[in-house]
Design a protein around this motif. Structure first.
Motif, PDB file in Angstrom:
ATOM      1  N   MET A  96      15.437  53.717  14.920  1.00 37.03           N
ATOM      2  CA  MET A  96      16.712  53.963  15.607  1.00 37.03           C
ATOM      3  C   MET A  96      16.778  53.121  16.898  1.00 37.03           C
ATOM      4  O   MET A  96      17.812  52.515  17.203  1.00 37.03           O
ATOM      5  CB  MET A  96      16.798  55.469  15.913  1.00 37.03           C
ATOM      6  N   ILE A  97      15.667  53.052  17.618  1.00 35.39           N
ATOM      7  CA  ILE A  97      15.664  52.261  18.864  1.00 35.39           C
ATOM      8  C   ILE A  97      15.891  50.777  18.522  1.00 35.39           C
ATOM      9  O   ILE A  97      16.702  50.093  19.143  1.00 35.39           O
ATOM     10  CB  ILE A  97      14.329  52.450  19.636  1.00 35.39           C
ATOM     11  N   GLN A  98      15.177  50.305  17.482  1.00 33.15           N
ATOM     12  CA  GLN A  98      15.304  48.895  17.089  1.00 33.15           C
ATOM     13  C   GLN A  98      16.751  48.577  16.712  1.00 33.15           C
ATOM     14  O   GLN A  98      17.305  47.572  17.156  1.00 33.15           O
ATOM     15  CB  GLN A  98      14.362  48.611  15.904  1.00 33.15           C
ATOM     16  N   ASP A  99      17.379  49.445  15.904  1.00 33.16           N
ATOM     17  CA  ASP A  99      18.770  49.190  15.491  1.00 33.16           C
ATOM     18  C   ASP A  99      19.686  49.112  16.707  1.00 33.16           C
ATOM     19  O   ASP A  99      20.559  48.252  16.796  1.00 33.16           O
ATOM     20  CB  ASP A  99      19.287  50.326  14.586  1.00 33.16           C
ATOM     21  N   TYR A 100      19.475  50.022  17.649  1.00 35.12           N
ATOM     22  CA  TYR A 100      20.364  50.036  18.811  1.00 35.12           C
ATOM     23  C   TYR A 100      20.146  48.775  19.667  1.00 35.12           C
ATOM     24  O   TYR A 100      21.109  48.128  20.095  1.00 35.12           O
ATOM     25  CB  TYR A 100      20.142  51.310  19.640  1.00 35.12           C
ATOM     26  N   VAL A 101      18.874  48.413  19.878  1.00 35.36           N
ATOM     27  CA  VAL A 101      18.576  47.221  20.693  1.00 35.36           C
ATOM     28  C   VAL A 101      19.130  45.975  19.993  1.00 35.36           C
ATOM     29  O   VAL A 101      19.741  45.103  20.632  1.00 35.36           O
ATOM     30  CB  VAL A 101      17.044  47.112  20.952  1.00 35.36           C
ATOM     31  N   ASP A 102      18.979  45.894  18.668  1.00 38.39           N
ATOM     32  CA  ASP A 102      19.526  44.745  17.931  1.00 38.39           C
ATOM     33  C   ASP A 102      21.034  44.654  18.127  1.00 38.39           C
ATOM     34  O   ASP A 102      21.574  43.563  18.355  1.00 38.39           O
ATOM     35  CB  ASP A 102      19.216  44.865  16.425  1.00 38.39           C
ATOM     36  N   SER A 103      21.708  45.806  18.061  1.00 38.05           N
ATOM     37  CA  SER A 103      23.171  45.740  18.191  1.00 38.05           C
ATOM     38  C   SER A 103      23.558  45.310  19.611  1.00 38.05           C
ATOM     39  O   SER A 103      24.512  44.552  19.800  1.00 38.05           O
ATOM     40  CB  SER A 103      23.820  47.084  17.817  1.00 38.05           C
ATOM     41  N   LEU A 104      22.793  45.736  20.598  1.00 40.84           N
ATOM     42  CA  LEU A 104      23.086  45.307  21.975  1.00 40.84           C
ATOM     43  C   LEU A 104      22.858  43.809  22.130  1.00 40.84           C
ATOM     44  O   LEU A 104      23.672  43.098  22.736  1.00 40.84           O
ATOM     45  CB  LEU A 104      22.126  46.010  22.947  1.00 40.84           C
ATOM     46  N   LEU A 105      21.739  43.331  21.569  1.00 38.07           N
ATOM     47  CA  LEU A 105      21.427  41.898  21.690  1.00 38.07           C
ATOM     48  C   LEU A 105      22.468  41.071  20.930  1.00 38.07           C
ATOM     49  O   LEU A 105      22.866  40.002  21.396  1.00 38.07           O
ATOM     50  CB  LEU A 105      20.006  41.604  21.196  1.00 38.07           C
ATOM     51  N   ASP A 106      22.937  41.578  19.777  1.00 37.08           N
ATOM     52  CA  ASP A 106      24.003  40.876  19.043  1.00 37.08           C
ATOM     53  C   ASP A 106      25.214  40.684  19.960  1.00 37.08           C
ATOM     54  O   ASP A 106      25.818  39.622  19.992  1.00 37.08           O
ATOM     55  CB  ASP A 106      24.495  41.700  17.829  1.00 37.08           C
ATOM     56  N   SER A 107      25.531  41.744  20.707  1.00 38.70           N
ATOM     57  CA  SER A 107      26.741  41.674  21.533  1.00 38.70           C
ATOM     58  C   SER A 107      26.567  40.700  22.709  1.00 38.70           C
ATOM     59  O   SER A 107      27.535  40.318  23.348  1.00 38.70           O
ATOM     60  CB  SER A 107      27.117  43.067  22.043  1.00 38.70           C
ATOM     61  N   LEU A 108      25.324  40.307  22.990  1.00 32.26           N
ATOM     62  CA  LEU A 108      25.084  39.409  24.133  1.00 32.26           C
ATOM     63  C   LEU A 108      24.854  37.967  23.696  1.00 32.26           C
ATOM     64  O   LEU A 108      24.766  37.066  24.535  1.00 32.26           O
ATOM     65  CB  LEU A 108      23.846  39.877  24.928  1.00 32.26           C
ATOM     66  N   GLU A 109      24.780  37.748  22.371  1.00 33.38           N
ATOM     67  CA  GLU A 109      24.381  36.441  21.835  1.00 33.38           C
ATOM     68  C   GLU A 109      25.203  35.270  22.365  1.00 33.38           C
ATOM     69  O   GLU A 109      24.654  34.209  22.619  1.00 33.38           O
ATOM     70  CB  GLU A 109      24.530  36.456  20.317  1.00 33.38           C
TER      71      GLU A 109
END
Ligand code: HEM
Length: 417
Positions: A132-145
């Motif tokens: 769950m943490i990984q999914d959330y961090v990935d989605s945040l990083l996607d939004s910053l790409e």
């Protein structure tokens, strides 16, 4: 013969000034001075004897005669007078839900409440949250790409702890951002700067937070889920929590590691940027992430200072401290003590052993330490994997005071791998 502890002559020649600008820029020079001058330094603004050396701080944390609350030590009249003298009174919500919780209590109440929640925060208890943490961090990083420049604190760090701990407890995702706001406004009131304006802010935030939790609890009573708040409701039904204990405990869990995880994410990123050889080492060997994260806690301990009272008269280093004396445990200074760490001012992502005490020790040892380390391990591994270059754009300013340590904001530039 031992005499009652008094400030020494030396101490009058030098003042510990944790609200000074120079202190905020570099508290470690003042901590070194404290450690060298005196084992226990009297700091009048808090009416507290500060321990700054590793061995003293650790001994105080482990000593069962040292407690968090004056309850049972001072009379109710003395307690009320103390509350007034430190401007901790006339704030009904804060007194009810923040000043009374497991961290602020000892003995039976503390041990009982801690036992109810402890098992959910063991390494095994939090390991299941990794996905769950990984999914959330990935989605945040996607939004910053697509962004070349970000504020690491506002755009990344500040979103993570509230979301994760909120999910774990059962707070709806859309409400998690409020947790940061409430936590920061409440915690602000623990610093020395207790103006009436700050008091009103802390009390209003506590009221909003408590009202929110009371409504959420009522919802979960009707529609329980698999979340921690629902599990704790069962314990309450069996008599495990009484009065305000359920709300105070869940509020503590939601706020305890909130700002501090944001702060250490920021200072940890800053340390990697200040020591590029260490960032390179971690990039080349990602298996170092666990020791790197521990070193971030040691190097810039995000919660530098906690207090204790002695429940009975004690003698320490030939000084007499009557029952009810307030002690300060300067965890951040202990973690830079050359007697406990080789080359303590260097940042070493592979440091072993690393017996830092940024999470305290003894009866009040941090409940959330595995969870916050897991959050950090996921974030730093993902960041370094995804971005081949991370650069600091301007030196950050750190928060003032000794209650919290972390950059207020931090502009960085990112380039994709
Ligand atoms: C950056 C992360 C964190 C740091 C540096 C930190 C640090 C600490 C420290 C130093 C203490 C002991 C206080 C004392 O000596 O009196 C403590 C206690 C506590 N922490 Fe954390 N903490 C962090 C994250 C968390 C998280 C994520 C949670 C959420 C579960 C949490 C929950 C608690 C609780 C409930 C206590 C009180 C335990 C007790 O009194 O038995 N902490 N923390």
């Amino acid at each position: 013969m031992n005499t009652q502890a008094k400030p020494t002559h030396d101490q009058r020649d030098w003042t510990f000034q944790p609200l000074a600008k120079e202190f905020t820029a570099d508290p470690y020079a003042a901590y070194a001075e404290l450690r060298e001058r005196d084992g226990f330094h009297y700091y009048p603004d808090f009416n507290v004897w500060i321990a700054s050396r590793y061995r003293d701080v650790q001994a105080l944390a482990l000593d069962r005669r040292m407690v968090r609350s004056l309850e049972g030590i001072a009379s109710p009249e003395e307690l009320a007078a103390l509350q007034r003298s430190i401007n901790f009174h006339d704030m009904p919500y804060h007194e009810r839900f923040v000043q009374v919780n497991l961290l602020e209590n000892d003995g039976e109440m503390h041990d009982r409440l801690r036992k109810h929640v402890f098992r959910y925060f063991t390494p095994a208890g939090v390991a299941g949250l990794r996905g769950m943490i990984q999914d959330y961090v990935d989605s945040l990083l996607d939004s910053l790409e697509d962004r070349e420049e970000i504020d690491f604190v506002a755009d990344l760090a500040s979103h993570v702890p509230g979301h994760i701990i909120g999910r774990l407890l059962g707070v709806p995702d859309e409400d998690c951002p409020k947790l940061r706001h409430w936590s920061e406004e409440i915690v602000r009131y623990f610093d020395i700067d207790r103006t009436d304006a700050n008091k009103a802010i802390a009390e209003n935030a506590t009221k909003e937070f408590a009202d929110y939790m009371i409504a959420l609890k009522a919802d979960l009573e009707k529609n329980p889920g698999g979340n921690l708040m629902s599990k704790l409701l069962e314990i309450e039904r069996e008599g495990g929590f009484v009065g305000d204990e359920y709300i105070a405990t869940t509020m503590l869990i939601l706020k305890a590691g909130h700002g501090s995880t944001i702060d250490v994410l920021g200072s940890g990123m800053h340390a990697l940027l200040r020591f590029p050889d260490q960032m390179k080492r971690l990039r080349e060997d990602p298996s170092l992430v666990a020791t790197a994260v521990q070193e971030m806690f040691r190097y810039e301990s995000p919660l530098p200072f906690f207090h204790r009272y002695n429940a009975e008269d004690v003698e320490i280093d030939g000084k007499h401290f009557p029952k009810g004396t307030k002690f300060g445990l300067l965890y951040a200074s202990a973690n830079r003590d050359p007697e406990a760490f080789d080359d303590p001012d260097s940042f070493d992502v592979g440091r072993r052993p690393n017996r830092h005490i940024a999470f305290g020790g003894g009866a009040h040892f941090c409940l959330g330490n595995h969870l916050s380390r897991l959050d950090m391990e996921v974030i730093f591994t993902s960041l370094l994997e995804r971005f081949s270059s991370i650069e600091l754009l301007e030196e950050p300013d750190y928060k003032p005071g000794i209650q919290a340590r972390g950059p207020k904001s931090m502009k960085i530039a990112l380039k994709r791998a």
